[in-house]
Design an enzyme around this catalytic site. Structure first.
Site, short mmCIF file in Angstrom:
data_model
loop_
_atom_site.label_atom_id
_atom_site.label_comp_id
_atom_site.label_asym_id
_atom_site.label_seq_id
_atom_site.Cartn_x
_atom_site.Cartn_y
_atom_site.Cartn_z
N SER A 196 78.59 -16.47 48.22
CA SER A 196 79.11 -16.54 49.59
C SER A 196 78.73 -17.89 50.14
CB SER A 196 78.48 -15.49 50.50
OG SER A 196 78.24 -14.33 49.82
N ILE A 197 79.22 -18.16 51.32
CA ILE A 197 78.90 -19.43 51.94
C ILE A 197 78.33 -19.14 53.31
CG2 ILE A 197 81.27 -19.76 52.75
CD1 ILE A 197 80.82 -22.77 52.01
N LYS A 229 88.20 -25.41 55.45
CA LYS A 229 87.93 -24.02 55.06
C LYS A 229 89.21 -23.23 55.27
CE LYS A 229 84.74 -20.22 55.28
NZ LYS A 229 85.63 -19.11 55.63
O1 D41 Z 1 88.24 -23.11 51.84
C1 D41 Z 1 87.44 -22.21 51.65
N1 D41 Z 1 87.69 -21.02 52.15
C2 D41 Z 1 86.20 -22.46 50.85
C3 D41 Z 1 85.46 -21.37 50.45
C4 D41 Z 1 85.78 -23.76 50.49
N2 D41 Z 1 86.50 -24.85 50.85
N3 D41 Z 1 84.65 -23.92 49.79
C5 D41 Z 1 83.90 -22.85 49.39
N4 D41 Z 1 82.78 -23.07 48.68
C6 D41 Z 1 82.02 -22.06 48.28
C7 D41 Z 1 80.76 -22.33 47.54
C8 D41 Z 1 79.96 -23.38 48.24
C9 D41 Z 1 79.92 -21.09 47.42
C10 D41 Z 1 81.12 -22.80 46.17
C11 D41 Z 1 84.30 -21.53 49.70
C12 D41 Z 1 83.47 -20.47 49.24
N5 D41 Z 1 82.33 -20.77 48.54
C13 D41 Z 1 83.73 -19.06 49.43
N6 D41 Z 1 84.89 -18.50 49.73
C14 D41 Z 1 84.73 -17.19 49.81
C15 D41 Z 1 83.44 -16.88 49.57
C16 D41 Z 1 82.80 -18.05 49.33
#
Ligand code: D41
Length: 802
Positions: A97-98, A136
């Site tokens: 998760s983030i 995101k």
């Molecule tokens: O654009 C996103 N929703 C996004 C999700 C992103 N740009 N980077 C992400 N990076 C991560 C980690 C740092 C854990 C590799 C993420 C997510 N996680 C993520 N999306 C859903 C759960 C986690």
């Protein structure tokens, strides 16, 4: 929504129970209830941001008191349990998760940088940390597994350890490469977010509403539904997109040293990677990116709920490691939520340019997606009733991008005793247009009520003027909504041609009366002299708009269903306003890309005496398109007798039958003889149908008129301008499957422009079958018959050859 922090309403706990246990129990039951409403009932009872808040509170409580964690806690199934229908997939590397930062000021960025510097033991003098920053995306996380460069599996995130196998659905997303370029590593897992573009979402919902079916709540919900759709054929119709943001399990690929280089490499393999990403230095770089993205958020074609900051260097990422299931080196920094709760004070009805009546909720002002919203559309009567929105209700409002805010759903549990009645358009308006009092009407099969007043209705007239003057139409600079409002209300303009008769004195007079009416002292008088510059400029702008390209004038007229594309088609093919305004509906139907609805709408517009008069008035005021020309030479093919007969849409007289009839010499003009002629070989029931159709209403006149107009058009073609023989003349093509770049219509248009024909079925006479991805039985048939099969590249090459 939330009770007092320590109140106990459930009564399930004994007096000795610590308050956090009660709170956790309450949170669990609330969250489970909202989950059920969202996923199972598709009827959200709480905005996402509110849900997240409760969820995070429960996570915090469980972290502080691990004994609170129970198998039924919503925290134990983050992304939702895998459905039994999908095969579970154990992720080779867990999907983490983030952490989210909810402070929606730059402070969130500064706090993150400060925390990392502390954890890395960096002093104030140490250099700034390097971050990879990105958007995101508000979608659904996916893991794509490529083996030896080939996509073998796509899985949802699920609970992070185990997701669902959704490979069949994901394969239908055209953006996702089925084979990577320049990468045959034994295993390369790409992680990213599947999402739906806002325009695709709006179009899809528009279709749902037209069909009278339930619209989707938001793009994320629609995307999630499509990914988990059990029928890949249905999933394929949902327009999904994808952006990669990282890696999963990797074997046999030399991973770069940093996150940004990894994304570059993925882009190089044909993976969609969003371009709005950077490498920045320190807190200032993060804050600047946060501000920059906030300023472009509305203009992005998809929803984002924040930005993501990641330490760029993998070595540093490894040093920082994880806390529970969240990396310390990354954070999602949120923007103001695009959904909020508020109360409906009233339901108003607005009149659109074409008379469409739209129910609009008047709201308690609420801050959504970065602006204060007081109005939200309810789209139409059916949708208002389906959502059962009533005055007094608490609703969830969504505002994303430049889209008009809309009411997503009612929070039923907050409905007051004294709520209004279910919405009923006719009752609400007592059958009359709220602006002009004309009666309102809803045709069968239509989703919308309309005011029947046309340009008699001031609301429609004002919007018609605004449309007419618009930048992509007549482009009258300075004729904004306020002036239009006054010009119409004070009676200076009734029809569009009146604009061209306005004199300087009229404008000054209008301004003076408007100021008087509004009780403002004109600035002109304040200064002791009359300012006239604005009026001179407006008169000049009106004058300067008199000779637009024909297609812009057509678009400006505001004919229902005629957008820029259709206007261009009409202008290109028919050449002049005179030809277009007298075109019979059957003639319009044979033009490319003009379907029956559009053809009927155009011909209804020009059948209206008032509209013809308005055009005459424009011409009399010297408004004249600057680029009129003879009809397109290609028209000769479109005006073949078989095509025209088919365009009459006579019952039972199908396209094939029309072709047969035309081959036997039947023409539009001789159609009347068909009942008595023995020389024409057509089934009796078809002949009867033709005779019957001709006897109805004004059909006989219609046919005569079609013949006359088409002859006149053909006479306008430059003498001897035989249809230009394209280099593919005589060649016939069949298209099958999905081509990588061209749409079907584009491919067809280009083949036809080169003189070729496109047909729907493969026969021995077919010259080529053009096959794309997932070509079906037509490909098999071509192979059986020995017809050459080519791909898009070969087609394009063929088109370019001269
Ligand atoms: O654009 C996103 N929703 C996004 C999700 C992103 N740009 N980077 C992400 N990076 C991560 C980690 C740092 C854990 C590799 C993420 C997510 N996680 C993520 N999306 C859903 C759960 C986690």
């Amino acid at each position: 929504m939330q009770p007092d922090l320590f109140s106990s309403s459930s009564g399930t706990t004994s007096p000795g129970t610590p308050h956090w246990q009660e709170r956790a129990a309450w949170l669990k039951s609330e969250l489970n209830r909202h989950n059920h409403a969202y996923y199972a009932l598709d009827n959200p009872t709480i905005p996402d941001a509110e849900y997240d808040k409760l969820f995070r509170e429960l996570v915090a409580l469980e972290q502080a008191h691990p004994d609170l964690i129970s198998p039924d806690s919503p925290t134990q199934r983050v992304g939702g349990k895998p459905l039994p229908q999908f095969e579970p997939v154990r992720h080779a590397v867990p999907m983490l998760s983030i952490r989210t930062e909810t402070d929606t000021t730059e402070g969130g960025a500064i706090a993150f940088d400060a925390r990392l510097r502390r954890e890395l033991g960096l002093g104030v003098d140490a250099p700034a940390l390097e971050y990879a920053v990105e958007l995101k995306f508000d979608g659904l996380a996916l893991n794509l597994r490529y083996e030896n460069g080939v996509l073998v599996q796509a899985a949802t995130r699920g609970d992070g350890a185990t997701g669902e196998d959704v490979t069949q659905n994901i394969r239908t997303i055209r953006q996702i490469p089925l084979r990577l370029e320049n990468c045959d590593a034994p295993v390369l897992e790409v992680r990213g977010e599947v999402y739906m573009r806002r325009d695709a979402f709006e179009r899809m919902n528009e279709r749902q509403r037209e069909k009278g079916e339930k619209a989707f709540v938001n793009p994320r919900n629609a995307a999630a539904g499509a990914v988990r759709q059990l029928d890949p054929a249905i999933a394929a119709q949902r327009p999904l997109s994808f952006f990669a943001y990282g890696l999963g399990h990797v074997q046999g690929w030399q991973t770069p040293e940093s996150h940004s280089e990894t994304l570059d490499a993925l882009a190089g393999m044909g993976m969609p990677v969003n371009a709005e990403r950077r490498v920045v230095a320190g807190a200032a770089g993060l804050a600047e990116f946060y501000k920059h993205v906030a300023s472009i958020r509305d203009a992005l074609p998809f929803d984002i709920d924040g930005v993501v900051y990641k330490i760029n260097s993998y070595a540093l990422q490894r040093r920082l490691g994880f806390v529970s299931r969240e990396p310390r080196w990354a954070v999602a920094h949120k923007y103001p939520a695009q959904e909020q709760m508020t109360v409906v004070r009233d339901i108003d009805v607005q009149v659109g340019r074409t008379g469409k009546l739209t129910p609009v909720a008047k709201l308690e002002p609420v801050f959504v997606g970065g602006v204060t919203v007081t109005n939200a559309t309810l789209h139409n009567e059916d949708e208002t009733r389906r959502k059962d929105v009533r005055v007094g209700d608490t609703v969830i409002v969504r505002r994303a991008g430049d889209v008009i805010p809309e009411v997503v759903s009612v929070v039923l549990e907050r409905r007051p005793e004294a709520v209004g009645a279910p919405f009923n358009m006719f009752q609400r308006l007592e059958g009359k247009c709220p602006v002009c009092g004309s009666h309102i009407d809803r045709e069968e099969g239509e989703a919308d009520w309309r005011c029947t007043g046309g340009l008699v209705c001031a609301a429609q007239r004002k919007q018609a003027f605004a449309h007419f003057a618009g930048r992509r139409m007549m482009d009258i600079e300075g004729l904004g909504d306020r002036y239009i409002e006054n010009l119409v209300d004070l009676g200076y303009v009734h029809s569009i041609a009146d604009l061209y008769r306005l004199k300087l004195d009229d404008l000054l007079d209008m301004k003076r009366r408007a100021d008087e009416r509004d009780g403002v002292t004109p600035e002109t008088v304040q200064k002791g002299k009359i300012a006239t510059k604005w009026a001179e400029n407006l008169i000049d702008a009106i004058e300067a708009s008199k000779n637009p390209p024909l297609e812009r004038l057509l678009f400006a007229l505001g004919i229902r269903h005629v957008g820029e594309t259709t206007a261009k088609t009409l202008a290109d093919w028919l050449g002049s306003l005179a030809n277009i305004r007298q075109a019979p509906v059957a003639l319009l139907r044979v033009l490319p890309d003009i379907g029956d609805t559009v053809a009927e709408s155009i011909s209804e517009f020009f059948a209206e005496e008032r509209n013809q008069q308005a055009i005459d008035n424009l011409l009399a005021a010297n408004v004249k398109p600057r680029d009129e020309h003879p009809p397109s030479a290609k028209l000769r093919e479109k005006l073949g007798q078989a095509e025209l007969l088919a365009a009459l849409r006579i019952p039972k007289f199908t396209e094939t039958r029309c072709r047969q009839a035309a081959e036997q010499g039947v023409t539009v003009m001789s159609l009347g003889d068909i009942g008595t002629s023995d020389s024409v070989d057509l089934p009796k029931n078809i002949k009867e149908s033709i005779v019957e159709w001709l006897a109805q209403g004004d059909h006989a006149d219609l046919v005569r008129n079609l013949d006359r107009v088409c002859r006149a058009l053909l006479e306008q073609l430059p003498a001897g301008a035989a249809p230009e023989l394209g280099h593919l003349t005589g060649k016939s093509f069949v298209l099958t499957g999905t081509l990588p770049n061209l749409t079907r219509d584009e491919a067809q248009a280009r083949i036809e422009a080169a003189g070729g024909k496109v047909s729907g079925s493969v026969s021995k006479k077919t010259s080529y079958v053009v096959a794309g991805a997932e070509a079906g039985s037509k490909l098999t048939k071509a192979q059986d018959l020995g017809v050459p099969v080519i791909d898009e590249t070969a087609l394009l090459r063929m088109l370019e050859e001269k």
